[in-house]
Design an enzyme around this catalytic site. Structure first.
Site, short mmCIF file in Angstrom:
data_model
loop_
_atom_site.label_atom_id
_atom_site.label_comp_id
_atom_site.label_asym_id
_atom_site.label_seq_id
_atom_site.Cartn_x
_atom_site.Cartn_y
_atom_site.Cartn_z
N ASP A 36 99.92 85.30 7.07
CA ASP A 36 98.63 85.80 7.57
C ASP A 36 97.30 85.20 6.61
O ASP A 36 96.31 85.72 6.80
CB ASP A 36 98.63 87.43 7.44
CG ASP A 36 99.10 87.96 8.46
OD1 ASP A 36 99.66 87.24 9.24
OD2 ASP A 36 99.36 89.28 8.55
N ASP A 294 66.82 61.47 36.25
CA ASP A 294 68.03 61.84 35.88
C ASP A 294 68.56 63.01 36.00
O ASP A 294 69.66 63.34 36.35
CB ASP A 294 68.12 61.49 34.39
CG ASP A 294 67.84 60.10 33.94
OD1 ASP A 294 68.47 59.25 34.71
OD2 ASP A 294 67.37 59.62 32.87
N GLY A 429 76.53 58.26 37.64
CA GLY A 429 76.37 56.78 38.31
C GLY A 429 77.66 56.17 38.51
O GLY A 429 78.71 56.52 39.42
N MET A 430 77.66 55.01 37.99
CA MET A 430 78.61 53.98 38.39
C MET A 430 79.88 54.16 37.30
O MET A 430 80.88 53.18 37.29
CB MET A 430 78.29 52.41 37.93
CG MET A 430 77.06 52.11 39.06
SD MET A 430 78.01 51.87 40.68
CE MET A 430 79.11 50.44 40.26
#
EC number: 1.3.7.7
Length: 508
Positions: A36, A294, A429-430
């Site tokens: 513990d 964006d 995006g891409m």
């Protein structure tokens, strides 16, 4: 206590030790068996501490079980008192040692007769509360103890400071970005012309507690740790508090306006509207970004949010209200405070989930197929399995949540950091097509097990090969639709024919 290989909030003694070890010159003694005692390692590693963590384990072993713990615990308290000379020693059992049902309060009273240090027993029920609840209660207990001591000694400071001042209650060691948040709050208060009276407990001395009543108000930035102490100080000294988390542009402005109201009610004449306007337009880039092309590309994208109350509620509001992102569901593992969370987020998401079952959360994520996840490190791992990006926004903490650079979540600089985190968490995006071109998706083995461990479906080699040919940005959806098709028809092995049959069935 429920035993699990993943827990969003740890056991109670972790919360107590977080608070104790946040104060300067306070020593924690953990009455526990070996196993513990991982707190020291966790804190030293994650906080990158140069000094030893001020926590000692009073080990429960076979000798203790045969003779009892009193002699050993008292000896450990008195030894640390003479060796370390702390202002305070906090004794805490763990869930395991609590089974012994020993009178630890009596141990503390016996040790206090010979120690120079103050000694207290953490007053928490280790079976009924978790790490966060225990931390909140321990902070309140220590403040109550030293307020009572100052009253008795006649050195309690109750006269208000001449100029507006604030106590910040709640930041602790092992908190999610807490150290950076405190730096940002100090800067924000300085910009508002408010003096920091004390930050409790992180880096404070227990001797500072007697000066808490002199502040004009308390600021409680986190829902999990600090509210109990703030309510106690309000009850004892009529000291108001602000518990609006200044995370995101809207909530930061709301927090500042609440501070303005409290100060003016006490005789100050402050107006922070120009400051809010200036910070929103010129310091925080979040407001500008929300209007940019964006951010518009993110409008309507689906996201899910899961974490503690403070961060999950704030991020849900930011996503929905400030960035136009569709939050399909928002959730918290703070079940004990679920009503508050539901009230905070119900207008900003389609569904609210309150659970500490990580398996259920994984299944809920897979069910809605979000474009991005905002959760804990556990949800990040779920996202990896589902090929879904994840931004980590809440504890449980991980070494990645203790960045070397400056990354607050609170205040106006925090709003910039959060916008970056959100925007960069989406596949943009891409990016998917570039991954395909450079073999990014195809270098990963397709996960053909469900998130839950109860899936009985198997993919054949030809089925997997065909699945691998599908572009990554739709592969997860095709996989899940195919598995649904197979289950409905009691098909246990998915080959290429089943894949095509499923495709025809859904008209894809």
């Amino acid at each position: 206590m429920k035993l699990a290989y993943w827990m969003y909030a740890g056991p109670a003694h972790i919360g107590t030790l977080r608070v104790a070890s946040s104060f300067k010159n306070v020593h924690g003694i953990m009455h526990a068996p070996i196993g513990d005692d991982y707190f020291n390692v966790m804190r030293s590693m994650l906080e990158r501490e140069r000094n030893f963590t001020p926590v000692t384990t009073s080990v429960v072993d076979r000798h203790v079980l045969s003779r009892g713990s009193q002699e050993k615990v008292v000896d450990n308290i008195t030894r640390k008192d003479s060796e370390e000379h702390p202002d305070l020693i906090v004794l805490t059992p763990t869930c395991t040692s609590s089974i012994l049902q020993e009178d630890l309060e009596n141990f503390v009273e016996r040790a206090s007769q010979t120690t120079v240090s103050d000694v207290i027993l953490a007053d928490v029920n280790h079976y009924r509360v978790n790490e966060l609840q225990a931390a909140d209660r321990t902070l309140e207990q220590i403040i109550q103890f030293y307020i009572a001591k100052a009253r008795k000694n006649g050195d309690l400071v109750t006269a208000k400071t001449p100029e507006p001042s604030v106590n910040i209650l709640g930041p602790t060691t092992l908190g999610f970005h807490n150290q950076h948040d405190v730096r940002e709050l100090r800067k924000l208060m300085a910009d508002l012309g408010i003096t920091i009276n004390a930050v409790i407990p992180d880096g404070a001395s227990v001797n500072d507690i007697k000066t808490l009543p002199q502040a004009w108000f308390n600021l409680v930035p986190y829902r999990e740790i600090g509210p109990l102490a703030a309510r106690y100080l309000e009850q004892e000294f009529n000291q108001p508090f602000v518990d609006i988390t200044p995370m995101g542009v809207v909530e930061t402005a709301r927090c500042i306006r609440q501070i303005q109201t409290l100060l003016n009610q006490q005789g100050a004449t402050v107006n922070y509207e120009d400051f809010i306007q200036s910070q929103t337009l010129h310091v925080s880039q979040a407001a500008w970004f929300s209007r940019s092309i964006d951010c518009q590309n993110l409008t309507g994208k689906k996201a899910v949010v899961f974490g503690d109350n403070t961060h999950a509620a704030a991020i849900t509001k930011i996503l929905s209200r400030e960035m136009g992102i569709h939050v399909v569901w928002a959730g918290t593992y703070c079940k004990y405070d679920g009503d508050w969370f539901r009230e905070q987020v119900q207008d900003f998401c389609d569904e609210v989930i309150i659970t500490d079952d990580h398996g259920a959360i994984g299944d809920a994520i897979a069910r809605v197929e979000p474009a991005a996840i905002f959760g804990t490190q556990m949800e990040r791992h779920v996202g990896k399995r589902l090929d879904t990006p994840c931004g980590v926004i809440a504890a449980p903490i991980h070494i990645q949540n203790f960045p070397i650079g400056y990354k607050p979540f609170l205040g106006y600089e925090g709003s910039n950091q959060i916008v970056d985190l959100i925007y960069n968490s989406f596949t943009l995006g891409m990016e998917d097509h570039l991954l395909e071109i450079f073999g990014g998706h195809d270098t990963k083995e397709v996960i053909h097990k469900g998130i839950s461990a109860d899936s009985d479906l198997n993919w054949t080699s030809d089925g997997l090969a065909e699945l691998n040919k599908i572009p990554g940005f739709v592969r997860g959806k095709v996989k899940r639709n195919t598995e649904k098709f197979a289950r409905e028809r009691n098909i246990s092995h998915i080959n290429v024919e089943v894949l095509y049959a499923a495709k025809e069935a859904v008209g894809a």
